[in-house]
Scaffold this motif. Structure first.
Motif, short mmCIF file in Angstrom:
data_model
loop_
_atom_site.label_atom_id
_atom_site.label_comp_id
_atom_site.label_asym_id
_atom_site.label_seq_id
_atom_site.Cartn_x
_atom_site.Cartn_y
_atom_site.Cartn_z
N LEU A 91 0.83 -1.21 0.00
CA LEU A 91 0.00 0.00 0.00
C LEU A 91 0.86 1.26 0.00
O LEU A 91 0.39 2.33 -0.41
N LYS A 92 2.10 1.15 0.44
CA LYS A 92 2.99 2.32 0.49
C LYS A 92 3.29 2.87 -0.90
O LYS A 92 3.73 4.01 -1.03
N THR A 93 3.07 2.07 -1.93
CA THR A 93 3.32 2.52 -3.31
C THR A 93 2.06 3.11 -3.96
O THR A 93 2.11 3.54 -5.10
N CYS A 94 0.97 3.14 -3.23
CA CYS A 94 -0.31 3.57 -3.80
C CYS A 94 -0.62 5.04 -3.47
O CYS A 94 -0.35 5.51 -2.37
N ASP A 95 -1.24 5.71 -4.44
CA ASP A 95 -1.63 7.11 -4.26
C ASP A 95 -3.01 7.23 -3.62
O ASP A 95 -3.33 8.26 -3.03
N TRP A 96 -3.82 6.20 -3.79
CA TRP A 96 -5.18 6.22 -3.26
C TRP A 96 -5.54 4.82 -2.81
O TRP A 96 -5.35 3.85 -3.56
N ILE A 97 -6.03 4.70 -1.59
CA ILE A 97 -6.51 3.42 -1.06
C ILE A 97 -7.99 3.58 -0.77
O ILE A 97 -8.39 4.48 -0.01
N VAL A 98 -8.82 2.74 -1.38
CA VAL A 98 -10.26 2.82 -1.14
C VAL A 98 -10.73 1.52 -0.49
O VAL A 98 -10.51 0.43 -1.02
N GLU A 99 -11.33 1.65 0.66
CA GLU A 99 -11.82 0.50 1.43
C GLU A 99 -13.25 0.17 1.02
O GLU A 99 -14.10 1.05 0.98
N PRO A 117 -0.32 2.28 9.37
CA PRO A 117 1.15 2.27 9.26
C PRO A 117 1.66 2.00 7.84
O PRO A 117 2.85 2.20 7.58
N ASN A 118 0.79 1.56 6.96
CA ASN A 118 1.24 1.16 5.62
C ASN A 118 0.83 2.16 4.53
O ASN A 118 0.93 1.86 3.34
N ILE A 119 0.38 3.32 4.92
CA ILE A 119 -0.05 4.32 3.95
C ILE A 119 0.95 5.47 3.95
O ILE A 119 1.28 6.02 5.00
N ASN A 120 1.46 5.82 2.76
CA ASN A 120 2.49 6.86 2.71
C ASN A 120 1.92 8.24 3.03
O ASN A 120 0.71 8.44 3.04
N LYS A 121 2.79 9.19 3.28
CA LYS A 121 2.39 10.48 3.84
C LYS A 121 1.58 11.35 2.88
O LYS A 121 0.97 12.33 3.32
N ASP A 122 1.55 11.00 1.60
CA ASP A 122 0.80 11.80 0.62
C ASP A 122 -0.45 11.09 0.11
O ASP A 122 -1.25 11.69 -0.61
N ALA A 123 -0.60 9.80 0.46
CA ALA A 123 -1.70 9.02 -0.11
C ALA A 123 -3.04 9.41 0.51
O ALA A 123 -3.12 9.88 1.64
N ILE A 124 -4.07 9.19 -0.26
CA ILE A 124 -5.44 9.47 0.17
C ILE A 124 -6.12 8.15 0.52
O ILE A 124 -5.99 7.16 -0.21
N LEU A 125 -6.85 8.14 1.62
CA LEU A 125 -7.60 6.97 2.07
C LEU A 125 -9.08 7.32 2.05
O LEU A 125 -9.48 8.37 2.53
N GLU A 136 -17.10 8.66 12.54
CA GLU A 136 -16.89 7.57 13.50
C GLU A 136 -15.72 6.70 13.06
O GLU A 136 -14.89 6.31 13.89
N MET A 137 -15.63 6.40 11.77
CA MET A 137 -14.53 5.58 11.26
C MET A 137 -13.18 6.25 11.48
O MET A 137 -12.18 5.60 11.76
N SER A 138 -13.16 7.58 11.31
CA SER A 138 -11.89 8.30 11.37
C SER A 138 -11.23 8.20 12.74
O SER A 138 -10.03 8.44 12.89
N LYS A 139 -12.00 7.81 13.76
CA LYS A 139 -11.44 7.68 15.11
C LYS A 139 -10.37 6.59 15.18
O LYS A 139 -9.55 6.58 16.12
N ALA A 140 -10.36 5.69 14.21
CA ALA A 140 -9.36 4.60 14.19
C ALA A 140 -8.04 5.05 13.57
O ALA A 140 -7.09 4.27 13.53
N LEU A 141 -7.98 6.31 13.09
CA LEU A 141 -6.82 6.76 12.32
C LEU A 141 -5.99 7.78 13.10
O LEU A 141 -6.54 8.55 13.90
N PRO A 142 -4.68 7.84 12.84
CA PRO A 142 -3.85 8.89 13.43
C PRO A 142 -4.22 10.25 12.85
O PRO A 142 -4.81 10.34 11.77
N ASP A 143 -3.88 11.31 13.55
CA ASP A 143 -4.31 12.66 13.17
C ASP A 143 -3.91 13.03 11.75
O ASP A 143 -4.69 13.64 11.00
N ASP A 144 -2.69 12.69 11.37
CA ASP A 144 -2.23 13.07 10.03
C ASP A 144 -3.05 12.41 8.94
O ASP A 144 -3.36 13.03 7.92
N LEU A 145 -3.42 11.15 9.15
CA LEU A 145 -4.20 10.43 8.14
C LEU A 145 -5.66 10.88 8.13
O LEU A 145 -6.32 10.81 7.10
N LYS A 146 -6.16 11.36 9.26
CA LYS A 146 -7.53 11.87 9.29
C LYS A 146 -7.72 12.98 8.27
O LYS A 146 -8.81 13.14 7.71
#
Length: 789
Positions: A91-99, A117-125, A136-146
């Protein structure tokens, strides 16, 4: 913000796999992941690849899905598979991860924690939830990824459904929202609706409410499922699938899930009880009557004792299936006289009967409920109207329906029944208006009209015409000024069928553009580009034996297409959706084609016992000869290919297929976002105009010749003998073969473009004089389906 070139889709069920397919359609490299199978081999074992078998099977299943999720089958190679245990590092090589995993909050939260931990600093989730809280889902994520997390809700099937609901959390970076809106719009061809984080967002909230409200009124009035569908379809500016066929298509289990989600999570909704699932629907789901995917739902398909196909509808009172009765209502018949959905909706209420009474009661409640949802589910009426048109295929959104009926008329009728109107509704004259050539909508929150923002590439023909941009106009077509010296020729006849005045005005449009501008776009913004020539007029002429008039009509058609082809300025054709018969012939004669990705184009005249005579058969002969000359080969395989396409009435299942079919060529282009189609075609005109070289009539074409025609006839004879073609289809095929090979001449005989047009005309008139052709045309006009006689 960088572009998205590689994406990961997490979840390989039908929805996840089809999202992956559409990303591949757009040229994105895709990683498709799912869970380990229960019997997964150990990592490092010989058959370790089977640890990703669920994702692999999801990818494999795409090949069998109908309608096809890929523009071309080869695009499946853009998707690789893996699993959510071994491959998270990728996932670190991906620009967009869609669940796209199951709609359960606990499962989604658990997965999101693992992803972080597997999403790079510029990728969109993003999550593809259809109604769970993204905050509610965003509560599972670190602040930067939110900041890079949001909802991107595709509608099913992702390739074909235009709607994309984007829902941010309070922490989502607005720049990310803007970027994803731009990417999904221009690269994936989506119509973007900005929704609030409320249960079921915009389209499902209103769409499912409308269906359940219809069920409520159906029970009160003692109507049947079939009767309600007859009312809640095109007569009320909604699709033919209406309420219950739409439910079967979506899946009754899904309908119950969405309703339960609304009921459980909307305790303060004034209409909460509407979402309470009726007992009969609960039992249907328990019995496995899930709709199309299970073979039975509100409708069931079967076979009678003779093997004929049957369709029955569900009687919610008895719990049994009953034969269709094809209900007829005078109000529905009255509405059908109008092609324009706005006029059709208003016309429905000119006659008071059970159908118009049901339609009024249901629409009254739906429109009032929708009005009260601002700003709860969206901030403005445009997002809601777009959501219903793009997500549920309504012809008009709820606020457009208000305007069609007349807000004042609506309020007076509702008040007369003792209905309490929401505050502010009576003060509104209309929800949309034109003001000095600008289309505005009423901002309910601000209490004033504000301009509708168009996309950067968007050209709206309605706005141009309201702003005084009409150069010339008849009841069936218009010539408009698109700006920068580019003009637009638009069809707006019934079903955009091509009539005599359209052909005459097409020639005039070319001449006007040659004199006053730099080029011409041929396109429109109807439901389809065009379904072809006006068969009703042709039928009348055949019945009266008016062969001179038919001949003149065909000559006029040929003159129109040749005027386009030989124009001194570039003519770019912008086809979309159904582009049949004459619409295909128009497209073939442009200097270029700029097609919408969902363009279903074909020379289908054989279905009504005719051959393409507006230059279509001629053009395919020329293209076959040119290809043979280019590669120094015999034209036979090219002629056979194009003959087969005409003879089988082959229609593309998307614009990408048109290149291999030979209808689109190098230099032609495809637009993903329908709203940008006319704008992109205009840009192509301007690009071509810089160094444009007009074409000239071809005078020395080496004819493919009678020997190839004989080979085609031999194949046709074998098909007829094997029962694969009727006797008349054999005759039709011979006529097409005669024209596409250049007539009864030896191979290599030099012929002209005019000569081929003469062959088309002769063949067309000969077929018009055959009783079997007349029967085919009449059958098509009556049933909408081809007759094989």
């Amino acid at each position: 913000m960088k572009s998205i070139e590689k994406a990961a889709v997490l979840g390989a069920g039908v929805m996840g796999a089809t999202i992956a397919a559409h990303l591949a359609n757009a040229g994105v490299e895709v990683l498709l992941l799912d869970i380990l199978p229960k019997d997964a081999p150990e990592l490092g074992a010989k058959d370790a690849h089977n640890r990703s078998s669920i994702a692999a099977n999801g990818l494999k299943a795409l090949a069998k899905l109908k309608p096809a999720p890929f523009y071309l089958k080869d695009y499946a190679s853009r998707i690789s598979v893996g699993n959510l245990t071994d491959d998270l590092e990728k996932l670190k090589t991906c620009d967009w991860i869609v669940e796209v995993v199951i709609e359960r909050m606990d499962i989604k939260l658990s997965l999101l924690e693992k992803l972080a931990p597997n999403i790079n600093k510029d990728a969109i989730l993003s999550t593809n939830t259809s109604g769970l809280s993204v905050t509610e889902m965003s509560k599972a994520l670190p602040d930067d990824l939110k900041k890079r997390f949001l909802v991107t809700h595709f509608f099913n099937p992702p390739r074909y459904m235009r709607l994309m609901e984007i829902v941010p959390t309070p922490d989502t970076d607005p720049a990310i929202v803007e970027f994803m809106a731009d990417f999904t719009s221009n690269r994936l061809g989506k119509g973007v609706v900005f929704a609030k984080d409320t249960p079921n967002f915009v389209a499902n909230r209103i769409g499912v409410y409308s269906i359940y409200k219809g069920m409520e009124h159906m029970a009160k009035m003692g109507l049947t499922v079939e009767e309600v569908d007859a009312i809640s379809g095109p007569a009320t500016a909604r699709p033919k699938s209406a309420a219950f066929r739409t439910s079967d298509l979506v899946g009754l289990d899904t309908m119950v899930h969405v309703a339960n989600n609304s009921y459980e999570n909307l305790p303060n909704d004034e209409e909460r009880e509407v979402f309470k699932v009726p007992e009969y629907l609960t039992k249907m789901v328990e019995n496995g009557q899930l709709g199309n995917k299970s073979g039975s739902g509100f409708y069931k398909k079967g076979r009678d004792a003779q093997g004929n196909r049957t369709i029955t509808y569900f009687d919610y009172v008895s719990g049994e299936y009953k034969d269709l009765e094809k209900p007829r209502f005078k109000s529905i018949g009255n509405a059908r006289m109008e092609d324009n959905p706005r006029k059709r909706l208003k016309k429905l209420f000119e006659i008071d009967d059970k159908a118009s009474q049901f339609a009024w009661a249901a629409l009254r409640d739906i429109l009032l409920y929708t009005f009260r949802r601002i700003p709860e589910i969206a901030d403005d009426i445009v997002n809601i109207d777009n959501g219903m048109r793009w997500g549920f295929n309504w012809d008009l959104g709820p606020f457009e329906m208000f305007d069609a009926l007349g807000v004042k008329w609506f309020c007076e009728k509702a008040k007369a029944e003792g209905v309490t109107l929401p505050e502010g509704l009576e003060k509104i004259e209309s929800f949309y208006r034109f003001n000095d050539g600008v289309k505005e909508y009423y901002d309910i929150l601000a209490g004033k009209y504000v301009p509708i923002k168009l996309g950067e590439k968007e050209i709206n023909l309605e706005i141009i015409k309201k702003a005084g941009g009409v150069v010339d106009q008849t009841g069936n077509c218009s010539l408009v000024d698109l700006g920068d010296g580019v003009f637009g020729f638009e069809f707006h006849s019934k079903m955009n069928s091509i009539s005599g005045d359209i052909l005459g005005k097409a020639i005039q449009a070319v001449r006007y553009a040659e004199k006053e501008g730099v080029g011409l776009v041929i396109g429109n913004q109807g439901v389809n580009f065009t379904v072809g020539a006006n068969l009703a007029l042709l039928t009348m002429a055949i019945a009266e034996g008016d062969w001179d008039d038919i001949g003149m009509m065909i000559r006029q058609f040929q003159n129109a297409t040749m005027a386009m082809k030989l124009a001194k300025v570039p003519v770019v054709v912008a086809p979309f959706h159904m582009t049949l018969g004459g619409g295909c012939e128009f497209s073939l004669h442009g200097a270029a084609i700029n097609a919408y990705s969902e363009t279903y184009m074909g020379l289908v005249e054989i279905g009504v016992g005719l051959l393409p005579a507006g230059g279509g058969t001629k053009e395919m002969c020329l293209r076959a000869v040119a290809q043979a000359a280019q590669f120094g080969t015999d034209p036979t395989p090219y002629i056979f290919k194009y003959f087969q396409q005409i003879g089988m009435a082959t229609v593309s299942m998307g614009a990408d297929e048109l290149f291999d079919m030979g209808y689109m060529r190098h230099g032609d282009s495809v637009t993903f976002n329908l709203a940008n189609l006319i704008g992109d075609a205009k840009k192509k005109v301007l690009g071509l105009a810089t160094n444009f070289r007009p074409q000239h009539k071809q005078m020395a074409i080496p004819a493919p010749g009678r020997s190839i025609a004989a080979s085609i006839q031999s194949s046709l004879w074998n098909m007829a003998q094997g029962g694969f073609a009727t006797e008349y289809e054999f005759e039709l095929g011979k006529s097409i073969a005669h024209v596409i090979t250049g007539g009864d001449v030896p191979a290599g005989t030099l012929i002209s473009e005019d000569y081929l047009l003469d062959l088309e005309l002769e063949g067309f008139l000969r077929l018009c004089g055959n009783k079997k052709t007349y029967e085919r045309i009449q059958h098509t006009l009556k049933t909408g389906k081809p007759l094989r006689n």
